[in-house]
Design a protein around this motif. Structure first.
Motif, short mmCIF file in Angstrom:
data_model
loop_
_atom_site.label_atom_id
_atom_site.label_comp_id
_atom_site.label_asym_id
_atom_site.label_seq_id
_atom_site.Cartn_x
_atom_site.Cartn_y
_atom_site.Cartn_z
N UNK A 76 5.05 54.85 19.00
CA UNK A 76 3.94 53.93 18.78
C UNK A 76 4.18 52.58 19.45
N UNK A 77 5.42 52.16 19.52
CA UNK A 77 5.74 50.91 20.23
C UNK A 77 5.45 51.04 21.72
N UNK A 78 5.83 52.19 22.30
CA UNK A 78 5.55 52.43 23.73
C UNK A 78 4.05 52.50 23.97
N UNK A 79 3.33 53.15 23.07
CA UNK A 79 1.87 53.25 23.21
C UNK A 79 1.23 51.87 23.19
N UNK A 80 1.65 51.01 22.29
CA UNK A 80 1.12 49.64 22.25
C UNK A 80 1.42 48.90 23.55
N UNK A 83 1.91 50.21 26.55
CA UNK A 83 1.10 50.77 27.63
C UNK A 83 -0.33 50.24 27.57
N UNK A 84 -0.90 50.20 26.36
CA UNK A 84 -2.27 49.71 26.21
C UNK A 84 -2.36 48.24 26.61
N UNK A 85 -1.33 47.50 26.35
CA UNK A 85 -1.31 46.07 26.70
C UNK A 85 -1.13 45.86 28.20
N UNK A 86 -0.32 46.70 28.85
CA UNK A 86 0.00 46.51 30.26
C UNK A 86 -1.06 47.09 31.20
N UNK A 91 -5.11 60.03 29.93
CA UNK A 91 -5.12 58.63 30.39
C UNK A 91 -3.85 57.90 29.97
N UNK A 92 -3.39 58.17 28.75
CA UNK A 92 -2.15 57.54 28.28
C UNK A 92 -0.96 58.07 29.05
N UNK A 93 -0.92 59.38 29.27
CA UNK A 93 0.17 59.99 30.06
C UNK A 93 0.16 59.44 31.48
#
Length: 337
Positions: free
Chosen positions: A41-45, A47-50, A295-297
């Protein structure tokens, strides 16, 4: 336990499944799941921010869900693991009330966010031409703020009332954290009036929201059936089915625990539901919304590609070659001297 280390208002938590035959194995599994969920979840946050391509209402709501999952699982698991290894079981009245408040706030906020995500997908599939109006960034921010405010107010009410019921006899909480049903079970007064208030609140925050999510998914299914594009059908059905999986698991255990009287289910059943809600679903959200999202991948691959390119950039290679040449010349001059 040393009586000097606790006061008369302290509670004693018996821990995670105290009658389980292999507690060490259970704690290790919970710790492993926590590590995966927290890191993912930290990595997902991040990625969404970057990634600017993920700066959309859907991923904003997904980032809010990741924040909830991070706080949700961190509010119970680390303390449970620490208490298990240190043998400390007592918790003060204030700490218990605080833990219950934050747990309820995060749980209610998650229910509302899951409903808002279903609404977002409904508008995107059923009313795509009006999507930028109905789910604009401003509207999305307002929905998120409303979700947090509503969760805080409801959690405040359902923390103050149970914690003020008198407790007679043992102050042992047959749970691994301070949860409302466990506190109500220790009360020595009639709690039927509050049980009715809890039931009505649960209808609003759980049953009604669950019905809204089901209605959204039903309308999406009906719209998808009219589509001519096979890829569009697959994408819409995959999104809706994955969302329903998370919703069914999370809402199911919450409805079972909070829509029934505390005396109608055992502490073990309460703990099983709590583990499903606070430990399993944060990891499940990660697997469904991250690994199952192209999209996340893609954003992760792009981010890793940039890191690799930066590491192997020509300027860095040239710099390393110059350093090697300078080092060689220095060593050569020292040998000659």
């Amino acid at each position: 336990m040393d009586p000097k280390n606790k006061t008369s208002t302290d509670f004693i938590r018996l821990g995670l499944f105290p009658i389980f035959r292999y507690p060490n194995l259970l704690i290790l599994i919970v710790l492993l799941v926590y590590t995966i969920a927290f890191a993912g979840n930290s990595i997902l946050l991040l990625l969404i921010w970057l990634d600017s391509h993920l700066h959309t209402p859907m991923y904003f709501l997904l980032s809010q869900l990741s924040v909830v999952d991070l706080a949700y699982i961190s509010s119970t698991v680390p303390k449970t693991v620490i208490n298990y290894f240190t043998g400390k079981k007592n918790i003060s009245y204030v700490a218990c009330a605080s833990q219950m408040f934050f747990f309820l706030t995060l749980g209610l906020a998650k229910c509302i966010l899951l409903t808002l995500m279903a609404y977002d997908r409904y508008v995107a599939v059923c009313n795509p031409l009006r999507y930028t109006v109905l789910v604009s960034p401003k509207v999305c921010l307002q929905m998120a703020v409303t979700a947090w405010i509503g969760a805080v107010l409801a959690a405040l009410v359902h923390t103050i009332y149970p914690m003020n019921f008198p407790i007679c006899g043992s102050r042992e909480i047959n749970h691994y954290f301070c949860e409302m049903p466990a506190i109500l079970r220790m009360s020595c007064v009639d709690t039927s009036v509050y049980e009715m208030v809890k039931f009505v609140s649960t209808i609003i925050f759980l049953l009604v929201l669950f019905i809204l999510i089901l209605a959204s998914c039903t309308l999406i299914f009906l719209t998808v059936l009219k589509m001519n594009s096979l890829n569009g059908k697959k994408k819409a059905l995959a999104t809706c089915s994955s969302h329903l999986t998370v919703v069914s698991l999370y809402f199911g255990q919450a409805i079972f625990i909070y829509m029934t009287p505390s005396s109608s289910h055992t502490p073990e059943q309460d703990q099983t539901g709590a583990v499903l809600g606070t430990v399993v679903t944060p990891m499940l959200n990660l697997l469904i919304y991250s690994l199952g999202n192209k999209e996340v991948v893609g954003a992760l691959q792009k981010c890793l590609g940039k890191c690799c390119n930066h590491t192997n950039s020509p300027s860095l290679q040239c710099y390393s070659q110059k350093c090697s040449i300078l080092n060689f010349k220095t060593i050569h001059s020292q040998l000659k001297s």
